[in-house]
Design an enzyme around this catalytic site. Structure first.
Site, PDB file in Angstrom:
ATOM      1  N   PRO A   1       0.817  -1.273   0.219  1.00 28.26           N
ATOM      2  CA  PRO A   1      -0.052  -0.096  -0.042  1.00 28.26           C
ATOM      3  C   PRO A   1       0.973   1.152   0.019  1.00 28.26           C
ATOM      4  CG  PRO A   1      -0.814  -1.460   1.804  1.00 28.26           C
ATOM      5  CD  PRO A   1       0.526  -1.932   1.066  1.00 28.26           C
ATOM      6  N   GLU A   2       0.413   2.101  -0.760  1.00 31.17           N
ATOM      7  CA  GLU A   2       1.201   3.411  -0.817  1.00 31.17           C
ATOM      8  C   GLU A   2      -0.128   4.475  -0.888  1.00 31.17           C
ATOM      9  OE1 GLU A   2       4.073   4.074  -4.062  1.00 31.17           O
ATOM     10  OE2 GLU A   2       4.646   1.848  -4.355  1.00 31.17           O
TER      11      GLU A   2
ATOM     12  N   LYS B   1       0.617   7.699   4.038  1.00 31.72           N
ATOM     13  CA  LYS B   1      -0.118   6.529   4.121  1.00 31.72           C
ATOM     14  C   LYS B   1      -0.781   6.197   5.415  1.00 31.72           C
ATOM     15  CE  LYS B   1       4.245   4.859   2.000  1.00 31.72           C
ATOM     16  NZ  LYS B   1       5.384   4.082   2.147  1.00 31.72           N
TER      17      LYS B   1
ATOM     18  N   ARG C   1      -0.333  -9.984   6.020  1.00 30.45           N
ATOM     19  CA  ARG C   1       1.165  -9.973   6.346  1.00 30.45           C
ATOM     20  C   ARG C   1       1.292  -9.590   7.930  1.00 30.45           C
ATOM     21  NH1 ARG C   1       5.169  -9.019   2.409  1.00 30.45           N
ATOM     22  NH2 ARG C   1       6.541  -9.049   4.263  1.00 30.45           N
TER      23      ARG C   1
ATOM     24  N   ARG D   1      22.183  15.339  -0.554  1.00 29.04           N
ATOM     25  CA  ARG D   1      22.903  14.670  -1.708  1.00 29.04           C
ATOM     26  C   ARG D   1      22.465  13.132  -1.907  1.00 29.04           C
ATOM     27  NH1 ARG D   1      29.034  15.701   0.214  1.00 29.04           N
ATOM     28  NH2 ARG D   1      28.676  13.560   1.120  1.00 29.04           N
TER      29      ARG D   1
ATOM     30  N   ARG E   1      15.867  -0.022  -1.950  1.00 28.50           N
ATOM     31  CA  ARG E   1      14.608  -0.611  -2.728  1.00 28.50           C
ATOM     32  C   ARG E   1      15.145  -0.733  -4.372  1.00 28.50           C
ATOM     33  NH1 ARG E   1      10.102   0.070  -0.020  1.00 28.50           N
ATOM     34  NH2 ARG E   1       9.393  -1.612  -1.438  1.00 28.50           N
TER      35      ARG E   1
END
Ligand SMILES: [Zn+2]
Length: 257
Positions: A2-3, A59, A111, A145, A239
């Site tokens: 989910p986002e 979220k 989950r 950065r 990721r």
């Protein structure tokens, strides 16, 4: 996972189905999902109240009540919010609000990584990625950065962008995910803000972040759906990241995928 679009969908379910209904019982027995609350603590705080508003930042979802504290919901890696009208429970239901009319609002989560908490603090989050204004976005995102992808996924910078939405928005913006955030010009930041909003709107309309134009091509033989160039893959901000070296630029030093 989910986002923002999935959280918005869950918020909308609550707003459409559950506001105004009075809470008769609460299933808060899952001490992991309801940490740090003890079993019965959320129930004692909420029984007798009705939900009045359903808000969201990134979220995170916050439900206000008329007589008790606010309730925070987070969908974790796989959660969703469902309204069950016949009282039947599902083995993945980790938390539930049962209303006086017999319906139950459940957090269904295979989950078990969702969270439920009283009085959630949404102020630790940055501004919502779909709502943030241009000036604030430039100031929050366009510095440092860190790779731009890691920057927009940092929930304290802007809230709601996860892995798929980040890849989709950067591809739409024709920006390399590896560019240092502070190297982006004002025009590039404005484009990125616009494309995050557009990608979010598309995902909400189509049913989730998995429906993005780039997302179906994030695989080893995947090609850019715009120009046909084979996509590149690397780990960015921990990721797996896919992008088009032709549309978005190819970095000199690639971290291992
Ligand atoms: Zn391309």
């Amino acid at each position: 996972m989910p986002e923002l679009p999935e959280a918005e969908r869950a918020r909308a379910v609550v707003e459409r189905e559950a506001l105004g209904r009075r809470i008769a019982a609460v299933d808060d027995a899952d001490t992991w999902v309801c940490r740090p609350h003890a079993p019965g603590e959320i129930a004692a705080a909420l029984v007798g109240s009705a939900l009045t508003t359903a808000e969201r930042r990134g979220k995170a979802i916050r439900l206000q009540t008329d007589a008790g504290p606010a309730l925070g919901l987070h969908l974790g890696m796989a959660g969703r919010v469902v309204l069950v009208s016949d009282g039947a429970s599902h083995r993945w239901d980790r938390f539930g609000l049962r209303f006086e009319d017999g319906a139950t609002l459940a957090l269904r989560d295979s989950r078990r990584l969702g969270r439920v908490v009283l009085e959630p603090d949404l102020e630790v989050l940055g501004p919502d990625a779909a709502e943030v204004g241009r000036t604030r976005f430039r100031a929050q995102v366009g510095r440092g950065r860190a790779p731009i992808k890691a920057r927009i996924m940092d929930q304290r910078t802007i809230a709601g962008v996860g892995n798929l939405l980040a890849d989709e928005a950067l591809w739409r913006s024709r920006l390399s995910p590896l560019r240092p955030a502070g190297s982006l010009g004002t025009d590039e930041l404005d484009v990125l803000r616009r494309e995050i909003r557009a990608a979010t709107r598309n995902a909400i309309r189509r049913g989730g972040v998995h429906t993005g134009d780039l997302v179906a091509h994030r695989r080893p033989d995947g090609r850019c759906p715009r120009c046909g160039t084979p996509l590149m893959r690397a780990a960015v901000g921990g990721r797996t990241t896919w992008w088009c070296p032709s549309c978005q630029g190819e970095p000199v030093d690639l971290p291992p995928a």
